[in-house]
Each structure stands twice: as structure tokens, then as C-alpha cells.
Design an enzyme around this catalytic site. Sequence first.
Site, PDB file in Angstrom:
ATOM      1  CB  VAL A  11       4.510  27.058  35.775  1.00  0.00           C
ATOM      2  CG1 VAL A  11       4.898  26.704  37.191  1.00  0.00           C
ATOM      3  CG2 VAL A  11       3.001  27.201  35.656  1.00  0.00           C
ATOM      4  CG  PHE A 150      -3.078  27.984  42.988  1.00  0.00           C
ATOM      5  CD1 PHE A 150      -4.112  27.087  42.736  1.00  0.00           C
ATOM      6  CD2 PHE A 150      -2.213  27.717  44.032  1.00  0.00           C
ATOM      7  CE1 PHE A 150      -4.280  25.950  43.522  1.00  0.00           C
ATOM      8  CE2 PHE A 150      -2.367  26.585  44.829  1.00  0.00           C
ATOM      9  CZ  PHE A 150      -3.403  25.700  44.577  1.00  0.00           C
ATOM     10  CD  GLU A 153      -0.957  30.362  29.867  1.00  0.00           C
ATOM     11  OE1 GLU A 153      -1.394  30.817  28.798  1.00  0.00           O
ATOM     12  OE2 GLU A 153      -0.627  29.172  30.020  1.00  0.00           O
ATOM     13  CG  PHE A 250     -13.859  31.847  36.771  1.00  0.00           C
ATOM     14  CD1 PHE A 250     -12.827  32.617  37.261  1.00  0.00           C
ATOM     15  CD2 PHE A 250     -13.587  30.918  35.780  1.00  0.00           C
ATOM     16  CE1 PHE A 250     -11.538  32.473  36.777  1.00  0.00           C
ATOM     17  CE2 PHE A 250     -12.308  30.753  35.292  1.00  0.00           C
ATOM     18  CZ  PHE A 250     -11.276  31.540  35.791  1.00  0.00           C
ATOM     19  N   GLY A 258     -11.567  27.042  27.988  1.00  0.00           N
ATOM     20  CA  GLY A 258     -10.571  26.433  27.108  1.00  0.00           C
ATOM     21  C   GLY A 258      -9.200  26.660  27.698  1.00  0.00           C
ATOM     22  CB  CYS A 261      -4.902  25.087  33.053  1.00  0.00           C
ATOM     23  SG  CYS A 261      -3.129  25.409  33.118  1.00  0.00           S
ATOM     24  NE  ARG A 310       7.789  28.268   7.119  1.00  0.00           N
ATOM     25  CZ  ARG A 310       8.806  28.158   6.271  1.00  0.00           C
ATOM     26  NH1 ARG A 310       9.859  28.900   6.397  1.00  0.00           N
ATOM     27  NH2 ARG A 310       8.741  27.276   5.294  1.00  0.00           N
TER      28      ARG A 310
HETATM   29  P1  NAD Z   1       4.958  24.722  29.214  1.00  0.00           P
HETATM   30  O1  NAD Z   1       4.596  23.663  28.250  1.00  0.00           O
HETATM   31  O2  NAD Z   1       4.754  26.175  28.875  1.00  0.00           O
HETATM   32  O3  NAD Z   1       6.519  24.575  29.580  1.00  0.00           O
HETATM   33  C1  NAD Z   1       7.130  23.388  29.915  1.00  0.00           C
HETATM   34  C2  NAD Z   1       8.637  23.559  29.664  1.00  0.00           C
HETATM   35  O4  NAD Z   1       9.304  22.398  30.137  1.00  0.00           O
HETATM   36  C3  NAD Z   1       9.022  23.716  28.205  1.00  0.00           C
HETATM   37  O5  NAD Z   1       9.861  24.835  28.037  1.00  0.00           O
HETATM   38  C4  NAD Z   1       9.774  22.420  27.872  1.00  0.00           C
HETATM   39  O6  NAD Z   1      10.778  22.589  26.894  1.00  0.00           O
HETATM   40  C5  NAD Z   1      10.342  22.071  29.225  1.00  0.00           C
HETATM   41  N1  NAD Z   1      10.667  20.648  29.385  1.00  0.00           N
HETATM   42  C6  NAD Z   1       9.922  19.584  29.026  1.00  0.00           C
HETATM   43  N2  NAD Z   1      10.549  18.453  29.374  1.00  0.00           N
HETATM   44  C7  NAD Z   1      11.724  18.815  29.961  1.00  0.00           C
HETATM   45  C8  NAD Z   1      12.806  18.095  30.539  1.00  0.00           C
HETATM   46  N3  NAD Z   1      12.818  16.750  30.544  1.00  0.00           N
HETATM   47  N4  NAD Z   1      13.833  18.801  31.047  1.00  0.00           N
HETATM   48  C9  NAD Z   1      13.842  20.147  31.022  1.00  0.00           C
HETATM   49  N5  NAD Z   1      12.824  20.870  30.489  1.00  0.00           N
HETATM   50  C10 NAD Z   1      11.787  20.225  29.979  1.00  0.00           C
HETATM   51  O7  NAD Z   1       4.216  24.372  30.559  1.00  0.00           O
HETATM   52  P2  NAD Z   1       3.556  25.365  31.636  1.00  0.00           P
HETATM   53  O8  NAD Z   1       2.360  26.031  31.069  1.00  0.00           O
HETATM   54  O9  NAD Z   1       4.626  26.160  32.268  1.00  0.00           O
HETATM   55  O10 NAD Z   1       3.015  24.287  32.682  1.00  0.00           O
HETATM   56  C11 NAD Z   1       3.903  23.537  33.496  1.00  0.00           C
HETATM   57  C12 NAD Z   1       3.059  22.840  34.550  1.00  0.00           C
HETATM   58  O11 NAD Z   1       2.421  23.812  35.393  1.00  0.00           O
HETATM   59  C13 NAD Z   1       1.930  21.981  33.994  1.00  0.00           C
HETATM   60  O12 NAD Z   1       1.761  20.873  34.821  1.00  0.00           O
HETATM   61  C14 NAD Z   1       0.723  22.891  34.080  1.00  0.00           C
HETATM   62  O13 NAD Z   1      -0.485  22.169  34.197  1.00  0.00           O
HETATM   63  C15 NAD Z   1       1.008  23.642  35.367  1.00  0.00           C
HETATM   64  N6  NAD Z   1       0.370  24.969  35.452  1.00  0.00           N
HETATM   65  C16 NAD Z   1       0.307  25.769  34.353  1.00  0.00           C
HETATM   66  C17 NAD Z   1      -0.271  27.037  34.481  1.00  0.00           C
HETATM   67  C18 NAD Z   1      -0.384  27.946  33.277  1.00  0.00           C
HETATM   68  O14 NAD Z   1      -1.145  28.914  33.356  1.00  0.00           O
HETATM   69  N7  NAD Z   1       0.331  27.698  32.193  1.00  0.00           N
HETATM   70  C19 NAD Z   1      -0.774  27.464  35.709  1.00  0.00           C
HETATM   71  C20 NAD Z   1      -0.652  26.630  36.809  1.00  0.00           C
HETATM   72  C21 NAD Z   1      -0.071  25.368  36.669  1.00  0.00           C
END
Ligand code: NAD
Length: 430
Positions: A11, A150, A153, A250, A258, A261, A310
Site C-alpha cells: 500500500v 481499496f 494486489e 467474486f 485467503g 487481507c 531457503r
Molecule cells: P506490508 O506488510 O506489505 O508493508 C508494511 C511495511 O511497513 C513494511 O515494509 C514494514 O517494514 C513497514 N513498517 C512496519 N513498521 C514500521 C515502522 N514502525 N516504521 C516504518 N515502517 C514500518 O503491508 P501492506 O500490505 O502494504 O498493508 C499495509 C496496510 O494496508 C494494512 O493495514 C493492510 O491491511 C492495508 N491494505 C493492504 C492491501 C493489500 O492488498 N496489501 C490493500 C488495502 C489495504
Amino acid sequence: MKLCVVGTGYVGLVAGTCFAESGNDVICVDIDEAKVEMLQKGGVPIYEPGLEELIRRNLAERRLWFTSDLVAAVRASEICFIAVGTPETEDGSADLRGVLRVAEEIGAAMNGYRVVVCKSTVPVGTADKVREIIAAGTKHPFDVVSNPEFLKEGAAVNDFMKPDRVVIGTRSQNALALMQDLYAPFVRTGNPLIVMDERSSELTKYAANSFLATKVSFMNEVANLCERVGADIDLVRKGMGTDARIGTQFLFAGIGYGGSCFPKDVAALLNTSKSFDHDLHILEAVEAVNARRAIALWGLAFKPNTDDIREAPSLPIIQALLKEGATVRAHDPAAMEETKKRVGNSIRYFENNYDTLKAADALAVLTEWNVFRRPDFDRMKSLMIHPVVFDGRNIYDPRTMAEKGFVYYGIGRGGSGGKREGSEELRGKS
Ligand code: NAD
């Protein structure tokens, strides 16, 4: 505008890059220094169509920077986005420690008015907590905004650039004006920017994901009925989906939802509703139906007594199961942290191997740790929905498994029984 985005995951990285692409100066912050270093050199830790090119271009045009220095980033920005992970905790609630820690750090770093935007998916009431934490750390004025994301991936850049809608939750006219300005290039084709209070905005994200999960579980129940009554779920899907009120998306039956999210967001919404003494009956059923399509994994390391993953078979197996939509529930005595670094929270981790079996459809044993060799088979069977065991290390006796009532698959045994104690010698000792 000058922005910083804290957290460069799916995100944060996509949002930061797309904001830079629309002309803003964006500093992306992450605590993972190796990731920051890679990004500074134009390397991209995730694959998203179009993302690498956008990052390279905006780095070269000096609109996009990567750093682990949050203080400097906050001082140089008018708007600070929080986009760190909010994984599921043992009780199903969202783990807010990352979000709240970043809020505290932003509060301590502020040197003037800031808009702090929560982009992470967070439960109702989190904007209030973020506000309290920042207020405790600064004398400067600020506003807190909820702006859930929203994107999907695999289509993240396109989703961000052309969102179906942008949701902004705020009570501040000043913050709203800045957010409207920032998002103007993304909604110029007419898709709405919907303004609401913070709580409604926080709940919108969970309600949207939970509704999509509901569609999946509903179709899986209809698919089960199809098998009983001799109907074809694909034809039923086509017949239903052409109704504009239902829509075609959907509606695919499969082994369940899975990914990183849906499972956590459904669990978090159920947890929130419970904490308000409120039952979400439909969503409980959605989760229960989906759990019937859960696969338990015992062992993640490539061999016992190591946390090394690995080239471990667990990794392609996890990818294949997730691709099919399975919920993966895993335990390994040593390798869960390493696995988390590779696959994040796309699977669920359990401290106890029996907990992985709750409502699981099948168990796959992937590493022959000693603790897995003499399990309580009756307990296993009572926990699982279907007593199906894929023994990838041939540690169980097929005759015993049959006597205990398991459907058992070993490797190369042709159902004739015979037990081999281990297979380290076949895989080297490294
Ligand atoms: P992610 O786990 O891919 O990335 C999170 C990042 O934050 C990591 O790079 C981590 O190193 C960094 N991080 C953690 N703690 C930190 C800190 N204290 N300071 C700086 N960086 C820090 O997460 P994501 O998939 O990007 O999801 C982030 C949020 O967005 C979540 O709440 C998720 O539910 C939401 N979200 C995700 C998606 C998706 O498709 N992945 C879609 C919509 C919303």
C-alpha cells in the site's frame, strides 16, 4: 504538495509512488533498512505491473525519495500517511502496535501543523487513538484523517491511479481541503471522493472486504449444494452474475478466500463487533464456511532443527495453496519468523501445532520435526473438519492412520504401509 508515507509495503509503496507521479514530492519511510537501500537504487521488492517503471521515473525526476529517517521525513512534509501493516493477532483483532508507534514518532517529530492520514486498515476508533497519542507528544496543531485503501494486489497501480472511489474520513475542513487537492488528479474522471466521519470511513473498509468475503463463502455453499443436487456451479454463476444487481465479480466457487487481507479483516470486524457486544451472524457463518477450506501445515523449515527456509518445499506449496484461495494455518517450532519475512501475513501462524488443525480440511506435514512424530491422533481428528493427512515426510504408519480413520497420503508407498524414520540423508545436512 510535500508528503511522507510511512511503511513501504504494497500500500505505502504504491500510494507514495502514485502520489509522486501526480506531481507531489514524496518521501517514503521504512524501518527495514535493506528495503530502503534497495528502493533507493531503483530496486522493487514486490512485483506490481507498472510499478518499477514509475518508481525509476520519479526517483530520477527527484519527486520520490526513500529513507529510514522518519523525523526528517515528517519535518519536510505537510501530510504524513501511516501505511504500516495491521496483521491479525491471536484473538482475531488487528495488531495496531505498528500504527500507534508511528503515530507517536510523528507526534514527537512534528515542527508545525500536519495532517496525519491513516491509510492502514484499522478498526473503528483508531483515528481517535492516533489523535490522543500525537496530542500527547506535540504542542503543534494537527488533524487526523482516515483514508482506507481499496487497491488489489496484482493491479495495485491501476487501482490507485483510477480508484472506484476515494473515501476520506475527517471532521476538519482544512484537512479535507488538502486531501481533496491531493486526490483531485485521481478522481477527475468522475469517480467519487466520498467524505464522511472517521468512524464511518474506518468501518467502510472492513464492511467492503467482509461483503466480498461473504460473496465467496455464499458461492462455496451454493457449490456444495450443486454437488448434492446435480447442478453445475459455473452455469449457476453465469445465470446469477448477469443480473446487474448481483454482478459477475467474486462469484467463483473455490477452496475459499485467503491472502493478506480478507481473513484478517473478517476476523477483525468480528472482533470489533464482539467488543461492542454485537453479533454479526452472517459474518460468523462466512468465516466458518471459509474455514472449511483451510489447510494446516506442520513444518516450514527445509529440515528439522533449523529455521532455514531457503529452497524449502513449504514456500512453493504455500504459494500454490494461496493461489487457489486456501487459508493456510501453519506451525513450525523454529521457522515461523523466517517464513514471515518471505510470505508476510498471507498465512496464519500458530504457536501450537494442534491449533492449526481447528476447522482444517487437511493437514500437510512438510518437515519431520520430532514433535510431529507421535501426535495424539484422536485429538487431531476431533479438531479437523476432514481427517485428511498428506504426509510429505512419511513419518506416519499408513496402517495406523487407516485404523484411526484418516484418509492418508504418503510418498511412494502405494498404500502398502512400511515406515521410514526420516529423510535427512536424502537432502544433505546444510
Ligand atoms: P506490508 O506488510 O506489505 O508493508 C508494511 C511495511 O511497513 C513494511 O515494509 C514494514 O517494514 C513497514 N513498517 C512496519 N513498521 C514500521 C515502522 N514502525 N516504521 C516504518 N515502517 C514500518 O503491508 P501492506 O500490505 O502494504 O498493508 C499495509 C496496510 O494496508 C494494512 O493495514 C493492510 O491491511 C492495508 N491494505 C493492504 C492491501 C493489500 O492488498 N496489501 C490493500 C488495502 C489495504
